[in-house]
Motif scaffolding. Structure first.
Motif, PDB file in Angstrom:
ATOM      1  N   UNK A 208       0.824  -1.196   0.000  1.00 13.79           N
ATOM      2  CA  UNK A 208       0.000   0.000   0.000  1.00 13.79           C
ATOM      3  C   UNK A 208       0.867   1.259   0.000  1.00 13.79           C
ATOM      4  N   UNK A 209       1.939   1.272   0.794  1.00 10.91           N
ATOM      5  CA  UNK A 209       2.829   2.423   0.846  1.00 10.91           C
ATOM      6  C   UNK A 209       3.511   2.646  -0.497  1.00 10.91           C
ATOM      7  N   UNK A 210       3.924   1.555  -1.148  1.00  9.13           N
ATOM      8  CA  UNK A 210       4.537   1.686  -2.468  1.00  9.13           C
ATOM      9  C   UNK A 210       3.546   2.236  -3.490  1.00  9.13           C
ATOM     10  N   UNK A 211       2.301   1.735  -3.434  1.00 11.66           N
ATOM     11  CA  UNK A 211       1.273   2.202  -4.367  1.00 11.66           C
ATOM     12  C   UNK A 211       0.987   3.690  -4.156  1.00 11.66           C
ATOM     13  N   UNK A 212       0.916   4.110  -2.891  1.00 16.35           N
ATOM     14  CA  UNK A 212       0.672   5.519  -2.598  1.00 16.35           C
ATOM     15  C   UNK A 212       1.832   6.395  -3.078  1.00 16.35           C
ATOM     16  N   UNK A 213       3.053   5.879  -2.927  1.00 13.79           N
ATOM     17  CA  UNK A 213       4.218   6.637  -3.385  1.00 13.79           C
ATOM     18  C   UNK A 213       4.189   6.812  -4.894  1.00 13.79           C
ATOM     19  N   UNK A 214       3.864   5.738  -5.616  1.00  7.14           N
ATOM     20  CA  UNK A 214       3.765   5.816  -7.072  1.00  7.14           C
ATOM     21  C   UNK A 214       2.646   6.778  -7.478  1.00  7.14           C
ATOM     22  N   UNK A 215       1.517   6.699  -6.747  1.00  6.18           N
ATOM     23  CA  UNK A 215       0.397   7.586  -7.043  1.00  6.18           C
ATOM     24  C   UNK A 215       0.806   9.046  -6.850  1.00  6.18           C
ATOM     25  N   UNK A 216       1.553   9.341  -5.788  1.00 11.81           N
ATOM     26  CA  UNK A 216       1.999  10.710  -5.550  1.00 11.81           C
ATOM     27  C   UNK A 216       2.901  11.203  -6.679  1.00 11.81           C
ATOM     28  N   UNK A 217       3.765  10.331  -7.163  1.00 14.08           N
ATOM     29  CA  UNK A 217       4.652  10.716  -8.273  1.00 14.08           C
ATOM     30  C   UNK A 217       3.822  11.057  -9.511  1.00 14.08           C
ATOM     31  N   UNK A 218       2.830  10.216  -9.802  1.00 19.98           N
ATOM     32  CA  UNK A 218       1.963  10.462 -10.958  1.00 19.98           C
ATOM     33  C   UNK A 218       1.208  11.783 -10.793  1.00 19.98           C
ATOM     34  N   UNK A 219       0.691  12.028  -9.586  1.00 15.43           N
ATOM     35  CA  UNK A 219      -0.057  13.259  -9.326  1.00 15.43           C
ATOM     36  C   UNK A 219       0.837  14.482  -9.518  1.00 15.43           C
ATOM     37  N   UNK A 220       2.068  14.427  -9.005  1.00 13.98           N
ATOM     38  CA  UNK A 220       2.992  15.557  -9.155  1.00 13.98           C
ATOM     39  C   UNK A 220       3.298  15.830 -10.626  1.00 13.98           C
ATOM     40  N   UNK A 221       3.477  14.763 -11.412  1.00 12.64           N
ATOM     41  CA  UNK A 221       3.747  14.933 -12.836  1.00 12.64           C
ATOM     42  C   UNK A 221       2.536  15.558 -13.544  1.00 12.64           C
ATOM     43  N   UNK A 222       1.333  15.076 -13.195  1.00 15.38           N
ATOM     44  CA  UNK A 222       0.122  15.620 -13.814  1.00 15.38           C
ATOM     45  C   UNK A 222      -0.060  17.097 -13.451  1.00 15.38           C
ATOM     46  N   UNK A 223       0.245  17.440 -12.201  1.00 19.90           N
ATOM     47  CA  UNK A 223       0.150  18.844 -11.804  1.00 19.90           C
ATOM     48  C   UNK A 223       1.163  19.701 -12.558  1.00 19.90           C
ATOM     49  N   UNK A 224       2.354  19.161 -12.771  1.00 22.97           N
ATOM     50  CA  UNK A 224       3.348  19.883 -13.557  1.00 22.97           C
ATOM     51  C   UNK A 224       2.888  20.091 -14.986  1.00 22.97           C
ATOM     52  N   UNK A 225       2.299  19.031 -15.577  1.00 23.59           N
ATOM     53  CA  UNK A 225       1.779  19.147 -16.947  1.00 23.59           C
ATOM     54  C   UNK A 225       0.665  20.189 -17.029  1.00 23.59           C
ATOM     55  N   UNK A 226      -0.189  20.212 -15.999  1.00 27.98           N
ATOM     56  CA  UNK A 226      -1.283  21.190 -15.978  1.00 27.98           C
ATOM     57  C   UNK A 226      -0.729  22.606 -15.930  1.00 27.98           C
ATOM     58  N   UNK A 227       0.323  22.823 -15.145  1.00 29.60           N
ATOM     59  CA  UNK A 227       0.914  24.155 -15.076  1.00 29.60           C
ATOM     60  C   UNK A 227       1.572  24.546 -16.399  1.00 29.60           C
ATOM     61  N   UNK A 228       2.124  23.581 -17.111  1.00 29.25           N
ATOM     62  CA  UNK A 228       2.692  23.865 -18.429  1.00 29.25           C
ATOM     63  C   UNK A 228       1.588  24.324 -19.384  1.00 29.25           C
ATOM     64  N   UNK A 229       0.432  23.654 -19.329  1.00 28.06           N
ATOM     65  CA  UNK A 229      -0.688  24.081 -20.170  1.00 28.06           C
ATOM     66  C   UNK A 229      -1.179  25.470 -19.757  1.00 28.06           C
ATOM     67  N   UNK A 230      -1.219  25.722 -18.439  1.00 32.95           N
ATOM     68  CA  UNK A 230      -1.603  27.042 -17.964  1.00 32.95           C
ATOM     69  C   UNK A 230      -0.608  28.118 -18.427  1.00 32.95           C
ATOM     70  N   UNK A 231       0.664  27.746 -18.475  1.00 33.78           N
ATOM     71  CA  UNK A 231       1.694  28.674 -18.944  1.00 33.78           C
ATOM     72  C   UNK A 231       1.426  29.076 -20.389  1.00 33.78           C
TER      73      UNK A 231
END
Length: 238
Positions: free
Chosen positions: A16-39
């Motif tokens: 579960x901890x590994x899955x949550x860690x992977x999920x956090x990485x994916x979320x951070x990448x998606x947030x970065x992509x969203x900011x690039x689109x906002x840029x």
């Protein structure tokens, strides 16, 4: 966490901890992509606004579209209505005070004109320059309801946003256009109301936000890789 604690941890907890860690990485990448689109969106907006705001004045659009016409420089001739101006609460580079909103009758309906800013000690119309026509300025979409912190109160005559329809309703006026004009300054430089104070500078921090989210994703990935590598070495040692 000690090796003894890790060894006594159930396998499902580790998974579960590994899955949550992977999920956090994916979320951070998606947030970065969203900011690039906002840029990209913000850069297009800044370029469009600069083109509209500093171009030659044109006639009012037949069909207003906020996405296409906000901050468009226009010139309009009309008849000022014999109504007392409405003061809308404002904070500008000149300090706190009010926007002076006055209605004008045009061929397309009632057009509200923001003649400019006045401080609290100059709110008496006797201190203002005479309204003139034609008017040149920037188109702004109506601001319905109020702000995030305050609401318009037409009954008490307290206004915090430039809601054109509500302004007309409060005075019993007819069909009203869904925008107003931020008028250019007219008269002496120090005359009130002080027009031409439209803010055309837009904050653009999306690149730094994107880099922050991507950096957090990399740090989480490195941390996860370190934990997995340490766990593998421990298993090989055991």
């Amino acid at each position: 966490m000690s090796d003894r604690a890790a060894a006594g941890r159930p396998l499902w907890v580790t998974a579960l901890l590994l899955a949550l860690s992977v999920l956090m990485i994916v979320v951070f990448v998606l947030l970065g992509n969203w900011q690039v689109r906002r840029l990209a969106w913000k850069q297009e907006l800044i370029a469009a606004v600069e083109t509209r705001a500093f171009g030659p004045a044109v006639a009012l659009p037949e069909h207003f579209d906020a996405g296409r016409h906000a901050y468009l420089r226009v010139a309009v001739d009309g008849r000022w209505l014999d109504r007392e101006a409405v003061l809308v609460k404002a904070v500008t580079e000149l300090g706190p005070g009010y926007w002076v909103m006055s209605p004008m009758q045009t061929g397309g309906g009632i057009l509200w004109v923001n003649r400019g800013f006045v401080p609290a000690d100059a709110r008496d119309p006797a201190n203002w320059s005479i309204a003139q026509s034609p008017v040149t300025g920037l188109l702004r979409p109506t601001a319905q309801g109020g702000t995030l912190l305050e609401r318009n109160d037409p009954q008490s005559g307290r206004w915090v946003s430039r809601d054109t329809v509500a302004l007309s309703d409060s005075l019993g006026l007819g069909a009203t256009l869904p925008y107003f004009i931020d008028a250019d300054h007219r008269g002496a430089p120090a005359a009130w109301p002080r027009g031409g104070l439209t803010i055309l500078r837009f904050s653009n921090s999306h690149l730094s936000y994107a880099l922050t989210w991507y950096a957090m994703a990399v740090l989480f990935a490195l941390g996860l890789a370190y934990v997995l590598r340490s766990s593998r070495r421990k298993d090989e040692a055991d």
